[in-house]
Design an enzyme around this catalytic site. Sequence first.
Site, mmCIF file in Angstrom:
data_model
loop_
_atom_site.group_PDB
_atom_site.id
_atom_site.type_symbol
_atom_site.label_atom_id
_atom_site.label_comp_id
_atom_site.label_asym_id
_atom_site.label_seq_id
_atom_site.Cartn_x
_atom_site.Cartn_y
_atom_site.Cartn_z
ATOM 1 N N ARG A 261 -4.707 5.107 -8.423
ATOM 2 C CA ARG A 261 -4.232 6.452 -8.770
ATOM 3 C C ARG A 261 -4.287 6.668 -10.290
ATOM 4 O O ARG A 261 -4.525 7.785 -10.748
ATOM 5 C CB ARG A 261 -2.820 6.679 -8.228
ATOM 6 N N LEU B 36 0.868 -1.174 0.000
ATOM 7 C CA LEU B 36 0.000 0.000 0.000
ATOM 8 C C LEU B 36 0.904 1.224 0.000
ATOM 9 O O LEU B 36 1.909 1.256 0.714
ATOM 10 C CB LEU B 36 -0.868 0.021 1.259
ATOM 11 N N ASP B 37 0.565 2.239 -0.782
ATOM 12 C CA ASP B 37 1.346 3.472 -0.779
ATOM 13 C C ASP B 37 1.418 4.049 0.632
ATOM 14 O O ASP B 37 0.475 3.893 1.421
ATOM 15 C CB ASP B 37 0.705 4.512 -1.697
ATOM 16 N N PRO B 38 2.524 4.740 0.963
ATOM 17 C CA PRO B 38 2.624 5.361 2.290
ATOM 18 C C PRO B 38 1.435 6.263 2.628
ATOM 19 O O PRO B 38 1.002 6.314 3.781
ATOM 20 C CB PRO B 38 3.927 6.172 2.196
#
EC number: 5.4.99.25
Length: 318
Positions: free
Chosen positions: A180, A46-48
Amino acid sequence: MAKRRKGRQVNGVLLLDKPHGLSSNHALQTVKRIYFAQKAGHTGALDPLATGMLPICLGEGTKFSQYLLDTDKTYQVTAKLGIRTTTSDAGGEVVSEKTVDVSSEQLAKALDSFRGTTKQVPSMYSALKHQGQPLYKYAREGIEVPREARDITVFNLELLRFEHDEVELNIHVSKGTYIRTIVDDLGELLGCGAHVAHLRRSAVGNYPVEKMITLPELEALLEQANADEITPSDVLDPLLLPMNSAVDGMHCVYVDDMSANFLRHGNPVQAYNQPEAGSVQVYLGEDENDADAEFIGVGFINDDGLVAPKRIVVLEQY
């Protein structure tokens, strides 16, 4: 003699509720420390800037993490219209700013184009690798790497809220789908640009949301156990889901002790209830009615029509 790993053998899957601002690897290492586990691995970063469900596989459970990478996932995302960024999220530099003049009808039509199976070009700011390096490293150096469009499926796309320049969506997607990129493409389709303002993964496969736990909750349990002079594993291990939860839905076959031993040594066997082809969960037990059946791993039906080992659990007692 092989060097013994530091930590204990603890096996299972923890459903971590990853916080905002923390990398998936940092979250993984924190869980590994709290559990004092020999091995740990996550099932798709998961992205930060994203929050939500991050299954952490511990011990022998790491052998089955790939199956969770391949499962579908559900997200809640808030898209900010009017601003496009380099990374397609709030952490990137602004590329363009445009006035937002989008009607509900225009938005509905645009969203409909994403439903079903479509092609998607992965973001340069992704963990996909090119020549051994993740794409985001090239992107940070200003290098654009050619990427092939891949088939993705949006199983469900629900509009939760639309207020001028903010769009909130609930979206259920196949593996390898970049939210995104969907948001960036949506912004381009609407002619105003867009980026991800907030992103939360709410589901991975069929894992229960109510089983998620946060890092502060884990730290508090560990601290309380130490204060009460309780073995930490007594309070932490019950939070783990079994290893076979990672392959839920896969066909189950059953073998006896002798066949289980053959599988552990790399040999194919005949099994009860085996299909003609495909991957299978393998259990030591009589049949599906055996409450004491023990999960011993994943196999596949080979060309000879036998169950061959693919990922077999190795516990200390063996």
